[in-house]
Design an enzyme around this catalytic site. Structure first.
Site, PDB file in Angstrom:
ATOM      1  N   HIS A   1       0.812  -1.216   0.000  1.00  0.00           N
ATOM      2  CA  HIS A   1       0.000   0.000   0.000  1.00  0.00           C
ATOM      3  C   HIS A   1       0.850   1.275   0.000  1.00  0.00           C
ATOM      4  O   HIS A   1       0.680   2.113  -0.891  1.00  0.00           O
ATOM      5  CB  HIS A   1      -1.001  -0.006   1.168  1.00  0.00           C
TER       6      HIS A   1
ATOM      7  N   HIS B   1       3.791   6.992   5.430  1.00  0.00           N
ATOM      8  CA  HIS B   1       2.589   7.645   5.949  1.00  0.00           C
ATOM      9  C   HIS B   1       1.788   6.828   6.967  1.00  0.00           C
ATOM     10  O   HIS B   1       1.059   7.393   7.773  1.00  0.00           O
ATOM     11  CB  HIS B   1       1.686   8.141   4.817  1.00  0.00           C
ATOM     12  N   ASP B   2       1.923   5.521   6.976  1.00  0.00           N
ATOM     13  CA  ASP B   2       1.185   4.696   7.941  1.00  0.00           C
ATOM     14  C   ASP B   2       2.046   4.191   9.098  1.00  0.00           C
ATOM     15  O   ASP B   2       1.558   3.441   9.940  1.00  0.00           O
ATOM     16  CB  ASP B   2       0.543   3.496   7.231  1.00  0.00           C
TER      17      ASP B   2
ATOM     18  N   GLU C   1       0.855   5.550  12.593  1.00  0.00           N
ATOM     19  CA  GLU C   1      -0.524   5.108  12.832  1.00  0.00           C
ATOM     20  C   GLU C   1      -0.643   3.603  13.036  1.00  0.00           C
ATOM     21  O   GLU C   1      -1.424   3.149  13.864  1.00  0.00           O
ATOM     22  CB  GLU C   1      -1.369   5.545  11.635  1.00  0.00           C
ATOM     23  N   ASP C   2       0.135   2.821  12.296  1.00  0.00           N
ATOM     24  CA  ASP C   2      -0.082   1.369  12.263  1.00  0.00           C
ATOM     25  C   ASP C   2       1.073   0.524  12.786  1.00  0.00           C
ATOM     26  O   ASP C   2       1.012  -0.704  12.696  1.00  0.00           O
ATOM     27  CB  ASP C   2      -0.405   0.934  10.832  1.00  0.00           C
TER      28      ASP C   2
ATOM     29  N   ASP D   1      -3.312   8.473  -1.459  1.00  0.00           N
ATOM     30  CA  ASP D   1      -3.742   7.425  -0.531  1.00  0.00           C
ATOM     31  C   ASP D   1      -5.179   7.015  -0.834  1.00  0.00           C
ATOM     32  O   ASP D   1      -5.503   5.824  -0.888  1.00  0.00           O
ATOM     33  CB  ASP D   1      -3.595   7.946   0.902  1.00  0.00           C
TER      34      ASP D   1
END
Length: 180
Positions: free
Chosen positions: A35, A61-62, A65-66, A122
């Site tokens: 992704h 970018h994640d 967050e992840d 995204d």
């Protein structure tokens, strides 16, 4: 020797390590790293983005967050410019999903133009995935609601890239046509 290529590859290596055990929610449980790579590729290929900090932030970018990655860790590794872009893209996972989604819509107009580019890319990738390889168990109704939500987010990001916005609109229309 540091140059744009090595800087981008360093971000790819970092993201791959951080996301190494994660899988997407599609039926094939594809590797999560696909992704962020796709988001950066869309930025470069369709959006014509060559700004290495933006491409690095797309790949990363994640991570906050992840994964267990912290903003301080990203800043130490990639500098405040990249870390700041990633921070703009990061939802507060301590909030419930409906609140996070509402805040993405509300905050989209306030993002920097560089973060808006990443956000649109995204959403292009997410709409494509929800259309062609949705999370297991998602009904057509849930998929349509997701598409509607992405449209609200992207509405707040418009005005930064005609090419990305056109591609988003095409993918959204395709999704609506195929999902029904």
């Amino acid at each position: 020797m540091k140059n744009d290529t090595t800087e981008l590859l360093a971000a790819l290596r970092f993201a791959a390590r951080k996301h190494s055990y994660q899988r997407r929610k599609d039926e094939d449980a594809s590797p999560f790293i696909n992704h962020p790579i796709a988001v950066a590729e869309v930025l470069a290929r369709i959006g014509g983005v060559t700004d290495i900090a933006v491409l690095q932030a797309a790949v990363l970018h994640d991570t906050i967050e992840d994964t267990e990655t912290t903003l301080a860790e990203l800043e130490a590794e990639f500098g405040s410019e990249v870390a700041g872009l990633v921070a703009e893209m990061t939802d507060d996972k301590q909030l419930r999903s409906p609140v996070r989604k509402r805040l993405q819509v509300e905050h989209a107009p306030d993002l920097t133009d560089r973060a808006k580019l990443i956000k649109i890319s995204d959403k292009i990738c997410n709409v494509t995935d929800v259309t062609h390889a949705p999370p297991a168990g998602w009904t057509a109704e849930r998929r349509r609601e997701y598409l509607d939500w992405t449209e609200a987010v992207v509405a707040g990001c418009r005005g930064v890239s005609e090419a990305l916005e056109r591609t988003y609109d095409e993918r959204l229309a395709e999704g609506r046509r195929l999902i029904g």
